[in-house]
Design a protein around this motif. Structure first.
Motif, PDB file in Angstrom:
ATOM      1  N   PHE A  20       0.814  -1.215   0.000  1.00 30.19           N
ATOM      2  CA  PHE A  20       0.000   0.000   0.000  1.00 30.19           C
ATOM      3  C   PHE A  20       0.848   1.265   0.000  1.00 30.19           C
ATOM      4  CE2 PHE A  20      -2.952  -3.237   1.486  1.00 30.19           C
ATOM      5  CZ  PHE A  20      -4.046  -2.987   0.678  1.00 30.19           C
ATOM      6  N   ASP A  21       2.088   1.157  -0.511  1.00 29.25           N
ATOM      7  CA  ASP A  21       2.834   2.374  -0.828  1.00 29.25           C
ATOM      8  C   ASP A  21       2.088   3.082  -1.955  1.00 29.25           C
ATOM      9  OD1 ASP A  21       4.975   1.881   0.968  1.00 29.25           O
ATOM     10  OD2 ASP A  21       5.847   0.466  -0.466  1.00 29.25           O
ATOM     11  N   LEU A  22       1.973   4.394  -1.857  1.00 29.87           N
ATOM     12  CA  LEU A  22       1.304   5.173  -2.905  1.00 29.87           C
ATOM     13  C   LEU A  22       2.316   5.482  -3.996  1.00 29.87           C
ATOM     14  CD1 LEU A  22      -0.699   7.133  -0.331  1.00 29.87           C
ATOM     15  CD2 LEU A  22      -1.790   6.180  -2.363  1.00 29.87           C
ATOM     16  N   LEU A  23       2.093   4.908  -5.167  1.00 25.88           N
ATOM     17  CA  LEU A  23       3.050   4.987  -6.270  1.00 25.88           C
ATOM     18  C   LEU A  23       2.734   6.106  -7.244  1.00 25.88           C
ATOM     19  CD1 LEU A  23       3.307   1.155  -7.042  1.00 25.88           C
ATOM     20  CD2 LEU A  23       4.645   2.504  -5.402  1.00 25.88           C
ATOM     21  N   ALA A  24       1.468   6.463  -7.356  1.00 27.38           N
ATOM     22  CA  ALA A  24       1.052   7.550  -8.258  1.00 27.38           C
ATOM     23  C   ALA A  24      -0.286   8.078  -7.786  1.00 27.38           C
ATOM     24  CB  ALA A  24       0.950   7.049  -9.697  1.00 27.38           C
ATOM     25  N   ALA A  59      -2.268  12.418   3.262  1.00 24.00           N
ATOM     26  CA  ALA A  59      -1.800  11.082   2.881  1.00 24.00           C
ATOM     27  C   ALA A  59      -0.677  11.153   1.862  1.00 24.00           C
ATOM     28  CB  ALA A  59      -2.954  10.250   2.319  1.00 24.00           C
ATOM     29  N   LEU A  60      -0.693  12.198   1.040  1.00 20.75           N
ATOM     30  CA  LEU A  60       0.247  12.264  -0.077  1.00 20.75           C
ATOM     31  C   LEU A  60       1.264  13.387   0.075  1.00 20.75           C
ATOM     32  CD1 LEU A  60      -2.538  11.759  -2.737  1.00 20.75           C
ATOM     33  CD2 LEU A  60      -0.881  10.066  -1.992  1.00 20.75           C
ATOM     34  N   LEU A  63      -0.393   4.271   2.342  1.00 17.72           N
ATOM     35  CA  LEU A  63      -1.792   4.433   2.722  1.00 17.72           C
ATOM     36  C   LEU A  63      -2.082   3.838   4.098  1.00 17.72           C
ATOM     37  CD1 LEU A  63      -4.428   5.580   1.578  1.00 17.72           C
ATOM     38  CD2 LEU A  63      -4.932   3.314   0.654  1.00 17.72           C
ATOM     39  N   VAL A  64      -1.511   2.701   4.421  1.00 11.83           N
ATOM     40  CA  VAL A  64      -1.762   2.068   5.720  1.00 11.83           C
ATOM     41  C   VAL A  64      -1.141   2.897   6.845  1.00 11.83           C
ATOM     42  CG1 VAL A  64      -1.526  -0.039   7.070  1.00 11.83           C
ATOM     43  CG2 VAL A  64      -1.788  -0.200   4.604  1.00 11.83           C
ATOM     44  N   ARG A  65       0.069   3.382   6.611  1.00 16.31           N
ATOM     45  CA  ARG A  65       0.726   4.206   7.633  1.00 16.31           C
ATOM     46  C   ARG A  65      -0.082   5.479   7.894  1.00 16.31           C
ATOM     47  NH1 ARG A  65       5.309   4.578   5.300  1.00 16.31           N
ATOM     48  NH2 ARG A  65       6.367   2.876   6.397  1.00 16.31           N
ATOM     49  N   TRP A  66      -0.538   6.115   6.823  1.00 21.53           N
ATOM     50  CA  TRP A  66      -1.355   7.314   6.994  1.00 21.53           C
ATOM     51  C   TRP A  66      -2.638   7.004   7.754  1.00 21.53           C
ATOM     52  CZ3 TRP A  66      -6.225   8.359   4.588  1.00 21.53           C
ATOM     53  CH2 TRP A  66      -6.702   9.663   4.770  1.00 21.53           C
ATOM     54  N   VAL A  72     -13.365   1.842   7.751  1.00 18.92           N
ATOM     55  CA  VAL A  72     -12.410   1.935   6.643  1.00 18.92           C
ATOM     56  C   VAL A  72     -11.062   1.374   7.075  1.00 18.92           C
ATOM     57  CG1 VAL A  72     -11.215   3.489   5.054  1.00 18.92           C
ATOM     58  CG2 VAL A  72     -13.608   3.903   5.656  1.00 18.92           C
ATOM     59  N   ALA A  73     -10.616   1.731   8.283  1.00 17.35           N
ATOM     60  CA  ALA A  73      -9.316   1.275   8.768  1.00 17.35           C
ATOM     61  C   ALA A  73      -9.293  -0.236   8.972  1.00 17.35           C
ATOM     62  CB  ALA A  73      -8.968   1.995  10.069  1.00 17.35           C
ATOM     63  N   GLN A  74     -10.375  -0.795   9.506  1.00 13.00           N
ATOM     64  CA  GLN A  74     -10.427  -2.245   9.688  1.00 13.00           C
ATOM     65  C   GLN A  74     -10.351  -2.974   8.351  1.00 13.00           C
ATOM     66  OE1 GLN A  74     -14.020  -2.852  11.975  1.00 13.00           O
ATOM     67  NE2 GLN A  74     -12.931  -2.804  13.918  1.00 13.00           N
ATOM     68  N   GLY A  75     -11.051  -2.452   7.354  1.00  9.79           N
ATOM     69  CA  GLY A  75     -11.012  -3.072   6.038  1.00  9.79           C
ATOM     70  C   GLY A  75      -9.627  -3.013   5.424  1.00  9.79           C
ATOM     71  N   LEU A  76      -8.968  -1.859   5.546  1.00 11.25           N
ATOM     72  CA  LEU A  76      -7.631  -1.716   4.987  1.00 11.25           C
ATOM     73  C   LEU A  76      -6.636  -2.627   5.704  1.00 11.25           C
ATOM     74  CD1 LEU A  76      -5.684  -0.290   3.063  1.00 11.25           C
ATOM     75  CD2 LEU A  76      -5.448   1.528   4.771  1.00 11.25           C
ATOM     76  N   LEU A  77      -6.733  -2.713   7.025  1.00 10.34           N
ATOM     77  CA  LEU A  77      -5.822  -3.583   7.763  1.00 10.34           C
ATOM     78  C   LEU A  77      -6.041  -5.044   7.379  1.00 10.34           C
ATOM     79  CD1 LEU A  77      -3.598  -3.427   9.951  1.00 10.34           C
ATOM     80  CD2 LEU A  77      -5.355  -4.045  11.619  1.00 10.34           C
TER      81      LEU A  77
END
Length: 288
Positions: free
Chosen positions: A158-162, A174-175, A183-186, A203-208
């Motif tokens: 989940f590194d933001l590449l673009a 976030a950016l 994205l996860v760290r943010w 949202v955070a639970q889903g991403l984790l």
């Protein structure tokens, strides 16, 4: 001490055919790392402890000390040896076949994402190296072309590449806070995330859960381990939810976002796998 006997099953429970595991080299899964075996055992235990006996046709008891199913009960429901299942949960060097894994998935009533995760961590080892996400320049151009629609691309961790300007404006912070935004760290370590996302917990639970699924398939990836440690040290929620072992997959849906002026917006979003880059995902939003 937990009572793990089978004395409480009662006369109404039917016996099942026991699946005898085959040795590795036939249709058993092979070359699973020690860390992957531990991950498999942790996942099985977490899911076993969530299943109530009454949900799978077993009698319940108010004096029951074991959370969820006992090991012997799950083994019986899956039709495998209780001793062999115990070895699986303990991370022993045993080799579950696809048939055994499917039987466990059915007994645990796993969803599609959880079943896929079980199969992956049981037999798809990854090298103990850190992978680097390389973005195709054409993909970055597509992100820019989508301009008015907030769009970004994430890598395996989940590194933001673009991203485009609309995404940076929408997910403020976030950016911009990091040379290498993630994205996860943010989500878990930046105060902006809770302000931007009024439904932060869901949202955070889903991403984790999605991060956990990816991490489980790469037990030797030092970058995943480092990010996991960072999240759990810096966020009480991430530390608590990690032990629940929720896993998930990419999906679409509706998300509420609070803009800088305080206005709430509802956006539909969907995610696409980048061609030839299965670990990269493009996500785009549309204002409703």
């Amino acid at each position: 001490m937990h009572d793990d006997s089978l004395g409480g099953l009662g006369p109404g429970i039917q016996s099942r055919r026991i699946l005898v595991p085959r040795p590795p080299g036939r249709d058993g899964l092979r070359d699973v790392t020690e860390q992957q075996r531990r991950e498999l055992g942790t996942f099985l235990r977490a899911r076993r402890e969530r299943v109530r006996p009454t949900e799978v046709g077993l009698p319940g008891s108010p004096r029951r000390r074991t959370p969820g199913l006992r090991r012997e009960e799950l083994a019986m429901l899956a039709g495998i040896s209780a001793t062999w299942y115990t070895f699986l949960e303990q991370g022993r060097d045993v080799h579950p076949s696809r048939q055994v894994l499917e039987a466990l998935a059915r007994a645990l009533e796993l969803g599609d994402a959880e079943r896929a995760h079980l199969i992956a961590i049981a037999g798809q080892p990854h090298a103990a190296t850190t992978s680097v996400d390389v973005l195709d320049p054409e993909v970055a151009r597509v992100v820019d072309l989508l301009g008015p629609a907030p769009t970004y691309v994430t890598g395996a961790r989940f590194d933001l590449l673009a991203w485009n300007t609309a995404a940076a404006d929408l997910f403020r912070g976030a950016l911009t806070h990091d040379e290498h935004p993630n994205l996860v760290r943010w989500m878990f370590l930046a105060a902006d995330a809770r302000e931007v996302l009024p439904d932060w917990t869901d949202v955070a639970q889903g991403l984790l859960g999605r991060f956990r699924a990816r991490a489980g398939r790469r037990p030797g990836d030092a970058a995943f381990t480092q990010l996991e440690d960072e999240l759990r040290r810096g966020s009480p929620e991430a530390d608590e939810w990690w032990t629940r072992y929720d896993v998930g997959t990419e999906r679409g849906g509706i998300k509420r976002v609070r803009r800088a002026d305080g206005q709430l917006q509802h956006l539909a979003y969907t995610s696409f796998e980048v061609a030839d880059r299965p670990d990269q995902t493009m996500t785009t939003y549309r204002l409703l």
